[in-house]
Design a protein around this motif. Sequence first.
Motif, PDB file in Angstrom:
ATOM      1  N   ALA B 576       0.827  -1.208   0.000  1.00 59.19           N
ATOM      2  CA  ALA B 576       0.000   0.000   0.000  1.00 59.19           C
ATOM      3  C   ALA B 576       0.861   1.258   0.000  1.00 59.19           C
ATOM      4  O   ALA B 576       0.559   2.228  -0.724  1.00 59.19           O
ATOM      5  N   GLY B 602      -5.457  -0.960  -0.121  1.00 60.05           N
ATOM      6  CA  GLY B 602      -4.533  -1.354   0.954  1.00 60.05           C
ATOM      7  C   GLY B 602      -4.193  -2.828   0.935  1.00 60.05           C
ATOM      8  O   GLY B 602      -4.118  -3.488  -0.103  1.00 60.05           O
ATOM      9  N   TYR B 603      -4.062  -3.339   2.145  1.00 59.41           N
ATOM     10  CA  TYR B 603      -3.565  -4.702   2.330  1.00 59.41           C
ATOM     11  C   TYR B 603      -4.709  -5.697   2.263  1.00 59.41           C
ATOM     12  O   TYR B 603      -5.734  -5.516   2.931  1.00 59.41           O
ATOM     13  N   LEU B 604      -4.485  -6.726   1.465  1.00 58.32           N
ATOM     14  CA  LEU B 604      -5.459  -7.810   1.373  1.00 58.32           C
ATOM     15  C   LEU B 604      -4.905  -9.019   2.120  1.00 58.32           C
ATOM     16  O   LEU B 604      -3.975  -9.688   1.636  1.00 58.32           O
ATOM     17  N   MET B 626      -7.677   2.688   2.239  1.00 63.99           N
ATOM     18  CA  MET B 626      -6.718   2.956   3.299  1.00 63.99           C
ATOM     19  C   MET B 626      -7.167   4.068   4.243  1.00 63.99           C
ATOM     20  O   MET B 626      -6.750   4.117   5.400  1.00 63.99           O
TER      21      MET B 626
END
Lengths: 226, 760
Positions: B576, B602-604, B626
């Motif tokens: 990200a 963002g983060y998966l 995010m």
Amino acid sequence: MVISLDLITSVISFLFTLLILSYLIGDNPLFRIAVYIFVGVSSGYVAAVAWWQVIMPRLIYPLVYGSVLERSFIAIPLLGALLILMKIFPRWAGLARIAMAFLVGAGAAVIIAGALIGTLIPQISATINAFDVNSASVRNISVVEVIFNGAFILAGTVFTLIYFHFGASPKADGSMRRLGLIETSAWVGRIFIGITLGTIFAGVFAAALTALIERISALINFFGNF
Amino acid sequence: MPDIIICPSCGENNLPDQEFCQYCQTRLQPLTGPLKGADAPIKPGQVPTKKNTAELEPILPQWLRDARDLARKDDQQAAQENLQQPAQSQPASSAKDLLAGLQSQAGDVKESDLPDWLASITGVISKSTKSQTESSDFRWVELGDKNDFAKDESAELSSDEPQPDEKDEVRDWFRNLGSSEQTQQPEQPESIENSFSGSSASDTPDLLRTIGGQEETANSADSADYSETGLGEPPTGIISESLKSTESATSANELPDWLSSDATIPPSTAVEDEPTAMEDVPFDDIEDESEAAALQSPSYTIFEEKSLEPAQEEHPLGWLDTFQPVSAHQPETPIEQADFTPLDFTEDSQVSDNLDELFIDIPDGLSSASEVPRSSIPTADTDSEVIAPDDLPSWVEAMRPVDHGISQLSSQTLESGGALAGLAGVLPAAAGFAPMSKPNAYSIKSQASEEQQAQAALLEQMLTAETAPVPMASFSVLRTSRRLRWFLTFTIFIMIAIPLFLRTQMFSLPVGIPLAVNGALQVAQSIPEDAPVLVAFDYEPARVGEMEAAAAPMFDQMILLRHPHLTFISTNETGAILVERFISGPLAVHNYQSGIQYLNLGYLPGGQIGIRAFAQNPQITAPFDMSFSAAWDSAPLEGVNSLSQFAALIVVTDNADAARTWIEQTESARGGIPFVVISSAQAAPMIQPYYESQQISGLVSGLYGGALFEQYNAGRPGTARSYWDAFSLGMLLAMALVLGGGLWNFSLGLRDRAAAWEAQ
């Protein structure tokens, strides 16, 4: 005097680049300092990401502001998370097996299914279709080239697979050797494997060289800005 | 289990009311209880109470019963003889001779095969009746103390038994001593032996007892003390009288000088000092002298024969009983009436010196006893003066024959239970383990046949081969040379820095376009205007230089041409932030705004499972961006509900596995949307098959792919171009080094082979 953020980041990146490059003289405290800082910063950043991008939006927020249906859906992963947390206590560590079993089972199913559908079957089909002359027009190549490419891919695949066939039979002198045809094919397969590994090595070297170029360029740009 | 008695001999369980073990017939119930009341030991002067112990007769051993029967018969015969020959027995007693008691023992001694000198020591062959103290005898027998000791002691003393020649010598002088004893009855003061009569007399040398024990009263007191201690020792007076006779009868040649001079010691000095002196004198010293040996042999013989005689051991007080009546009935005869020449005790300075030397190691008890004034010395005729066993000095206790025997038996095994309880040295220490017979002699010569020996040799050869160290083929290890390392570093740095610093463009960009890059170019140019494009950023920050150089041309062209709405997502935690860097770095010129032109999901989390879930239902899997805002209501994702609704899927990764995961898990969900992979050069060889299989639409790998794409993007953003000369020089240098190193190694190999061939 206003110190720009770019200047600060440029100085920090320059210093850390020198610290990392100091490994050329061997393991030294400067290199260790840089590594420890990277590890610490990365850990903190990962923890922040896990909190702000995983726990908060996917667990706490649905529990607080979600509907009943969302809360009920969240209860299952919450229970799984609590069970995994039981690993902290040795007496209750067995409870974590439930959630771990679910994760491992689901993960295995996803991986196997994905590998089968996304890799094995398409790759086998691609190898077979390498001789498809009808694709020549689609790919704007000649039929001969299609056949040559298909034959090369097929030979490389077969010889590489034969190389990994280690079955052997005893000889009259007591030695264990593979059949002559298999031994020859394996030798050809070893060439393909060597070419592949050489290509990978070249890619690794190219990637590392690009990273080094980027860093030296950053150093030069840092001095060039002054 | 208190109701069961475990046999100490065989270990079997027995009922509590059983007196003997039903398995081994070992006595389970002790015959004696605590030494209290009736069972208390008899004190000096106390007349033992006769008890009817006839009921205990059956439990006595056979040999003891035989001895008892024999003793009864002897007593009866002696009584008859006393009645028939009163006159013969009268002289021994009428002369106030303490040896008269030996007359009663003479019969027993005779029957017990005592030596002749002892049997005829009194000159009268008479037998006296012995008092029956069967109760105490039974107790001793069952306790296994006295008889056992007597047996052992007799066995031990038998080894020390004097030779016949020595007996003969002793017999002569001792016979003379017996004949002259009647003539020697000097008036002696009260013997100091009375103060420690019984116990001290047991081990006190005969000479000491000879000097000290003169009076009958003392003898009677000694007898009482003996009965107290139960040692069964003969009265001191017997031997002392004999020795006194010996002093007068034997010549100076027969007795040692110091002994003969003893007779001249005044009575007071001799009586007080002699016992202590003699007790301190070791027997070894005395044995050095033949006279001393002659003097010791009778006393030892007496003890020995006494211990060997069961009947006499059964009645330790018997001989005292036979002794006392004789002395009691005898009126105290004045010494002057005795027909003998009194000893002339004159003071001898030499003897005094010798005695002083002998008194160097006087025990405390004896030294204090010798200092007791004569008035405080108890007289023997006072039966009330009793010395308790506990009051005996330790050195007296140590001189007791019991202790002497036990000390000798200490090295032997002492049986603690069963019929042999109290006995020592009866059974071997390691019963059952001692060799019972001589081991058989076996031949050590191998009787194997030749075939067996050949097989054994083959086995031995195999074992030897297994254990023999096998030399391992050594390979020359390529060691990193510091100089070589610094040379390579300096060379690469110079080769890279110079083009970067000079911004040279010596090397042209790659000509032509591969199909994979062409596919990516087609995708970038074919996506719809303002179409949503999903971009997966999955590379490490360390690869940011290469990945940005490879991805920037395509995104620049795409943004320039189609203005797509970019949606970024990453399965890497740092993805990200790398997205933000990419937007604010190489794509900064496009001024893309978050939430408007692009969206960072963002983060998966979840790895492959997360990708699979996102491919199936992206709205549920990644609901927020995010900034924690609802992602799917934002402009970049407007009208997008599934993965297939994106205009294109672009994966930017430095890991082949990440690309493979995205390819595999979105295979069924992405539909027919274009799929482009922008990868690092190190992952391209592993991703290339997916392009060949047409699973992905295009592939841009590394700086090479970026440089290619820049050519079709009007040289924008120019990052690849700026790196290309340095990259080209670096690659040429690497190829040169690899090739040169290979040739160098090849030449070394040829040299070694040539050397080996010449050596052969």
